[in-house]
Design a protein around this motif. Structure first.
Motif, PDB file in Angstrom:
ATOM      1  N   CYS A  24       0.823  -1.202   0.000  1.00  0.00           N
ATOM      2  CA  CYS A  24       0.000   0.000   0.000  1.00  0.00           C
ATOM      3  C   CYS A  24       0.858   1.252   0.000  1.00  0.00           C
ATOM      4  CB  CYS A  24      -0.937   0.001   1.198  1.00  0.00           C
ATOM      5  SG  CYS A  24      -0.080   0.121   2.765  1.00  0.00           S
ATOM      6  N   SER A  25       0.169   2.351  -0.192  1.00  0.00           N
ATOM      7  CA  SER A  25       0.841   3.638  -0.241  1.00  0.00           C
ATOM      8  C   SER A  25       0.083   4.623   0.631  1.00  0.00           C
ATOM      9  CB  SER A  25       0.881   4.132  -1.694  1.00  0.00           C
ATOM     10  OG  SER A  25       1.455   5.413  -1.766  1.00  0.00           O
ATOM     11  N   ARG A  26       0.803   5.444   1.383  1.00  0.00           N
ATOM     12  CA  ARG A  26       0.188   6.437   2.267  1.00  0.00           C
ATOM     13  C   ARG A  26       0.754   7.805   1.921  1.00  0.00           C
ATOM     14  NH1 ARG A  26      -1.909   2.988   6.651  1.00  0.00           N
ATOM     15  NH2 ARG A  26      -1.749   0.972   5.669  1.00  0.00           N
ATOM     16  N   GLN A  27      -0.079   8.836   2.057  1.00  0.00           N
ATOM     17  CA  GLN A  27       0.373  10.196   1.766  1.00  0.00           C
ATOM     18  C   GLN A  27      -0.305  11.165   2.717  1.00  0.00           C
ATOM     19  OE1 GLN A  27       0.725  11.239  -2.390  1.00  0.00           O
ATOM     20  NE2 GLN A  27      -0.032  13.288  -1.977  1.00  0.00           N
ATOM     21  N   PHE A  87       9.386  -0.900   3.551  1.00  0.00           N
ATOM     22  CA  PHE A  87       8.504   0.265   3.501  1.00  0.00           C
ATOM     23  C   PHE A  87       9.391   1.490   3.392  1.00  0.00           C
ATOM     24  CE2 PHE A  87       5.187   3.262   4.563  1.00  0.00           C
ATOM     25  CZ  PHE A  87       4.042   2.655   4.060  1.00  0.00           C
ATOM     26  N   SER A 114       5.056  10.823   2.373  1.00  0.00           N
ATOM     27  CA  SER A 114       4.442   9.662   1.729  1.00  0.00           C
ATOM     28  C   SER A 114       5.248   8.415   2.057  1.00  0.00           C
ATOM     29  CB  SER A 114       4.364   9.855   0.213  1.00  0.00           C
ATOM     30  OG  SER A 114       5.653   9.984  -0.343  1.00  0.00           O
ATOM     31  N   SER A 116       5.383   3.939   0.988  1.00  0.00           N
ATOM     32  CA  SER A 116       4.839   2.815   0.235  1.00  0.00           C
ATOM     33  C   SER A 116       5.708   1.589   0.474  1.00  0.00           C
ATOM     34  CB  SER A 116       4.800   3.134  -1.264  1.00  0.00           C
ATOM     35  OG  SER A 116       6.108   3.351  -1.755  1.00  0.00           O
ATOM     36  N   GLY A 120       2.667  -3.006   5.095  1.00  0.00           N
ATOM     37  CA  GLY A 120       1.565  -2.048   5.087  1.00  0.00           C
ATOM     38  C   GLY A 120       1.170  -1.501   6.434  1.00  0.00           C
TER      39      GLY A 120
END
Length: 201
Positions: A24-27, A87, A114, A116, A120
């Motif tokens: 997954c990716s977080r921002q 990550f 951000s 990724s 996760g």
């Protein structure tokens, strides 16, 4: 047979959930929209914005190797490896110009955190904590400005500092960062000295 198919579908569903959480990716934006129809930018010099971002990533991930991101937008990145999972976290320092309600403009910066990778859940938690640390560091400068609109701002091709009045500070911060990158001072020592240098501006 039907029971086997239901069990298989449940297993497949669980596997898909795990995979969706894993890769997954977080921002998170630090600055920008602050609600009530306004946006927030930080009226910092380039040197100050750089120090805020670098200090936050160093204190959030002590002992990690920090890489510099060079390009149209400068920043820093690091990564975590846990067995087979990784990550990556990064922060971008985005130069912007904000327009106040009275029509005047102010130059400053926003930050974008951000992350990724395949780790996760733990990576996402670490990334959220990093964003909170950066938010606190940016707010602690006391240079947050509420504006009604924000536009990207071009930056000088040379990143030698913020001008004659800031060049000595830029040199001191770079020398301090070099000491940290070489392992000659700890993250705690780095952060304390960085705060001292910024506090003298």
């Amino acid at each position: 047979m039907r029971g086997f198919m239901i069990t298989s579908l449940k297993t497949l569903g669980i596997l898909l959930v795990v995979l969706s959480l894993g890769a997954c990716s977080r921002q998170q934006s630090i600055g920008g929209d602050s609600g009530a129809g306004t946006q927030r930018i930080y009226a910092l010099t380039e040197t100050e914005a750089d120090a805020v971002a670098h200090g936050a990533i160093v204190s959030s991930f002590p002992g990690r190797q920090i890489e510099t991101i060079n390009g149209p937008v400068r920043g820093y990145s690091t990564y975590t490896r846990m067995v087979l999972d990784t990550f990556t976290q990064q922060v971008l320092i985005k130069p912007v110009t904000g327009r106040r309600a009275d029509g005047t403009t102010v130059d400053g910066y926003t930050f974008e955190v951000s992350g990724s990778g395949t780790a996760g859940i733990s990576g996402g938690i670490a990334n959220a904590n990093f964003g909170n640390t950066l938010q606190a560091a940016a707010d602690s400068t006391g240079k947050a400005v509420e504006v009604v609109s924000v536009m990207p701002r071009a930056i000088a091709a040379s990143r030698s500092g913020v001008g004659p009045e800031g060049s000595e500070t830029a040199r001191r911060l770079k020398a301090l960062r070099d000491l940290f990158d070489q392992g000659l001072i700890t993250a705690v020592e780095y952060d304390a000295k960085r705060r001292e240098i910024i506090g003298s501006l």
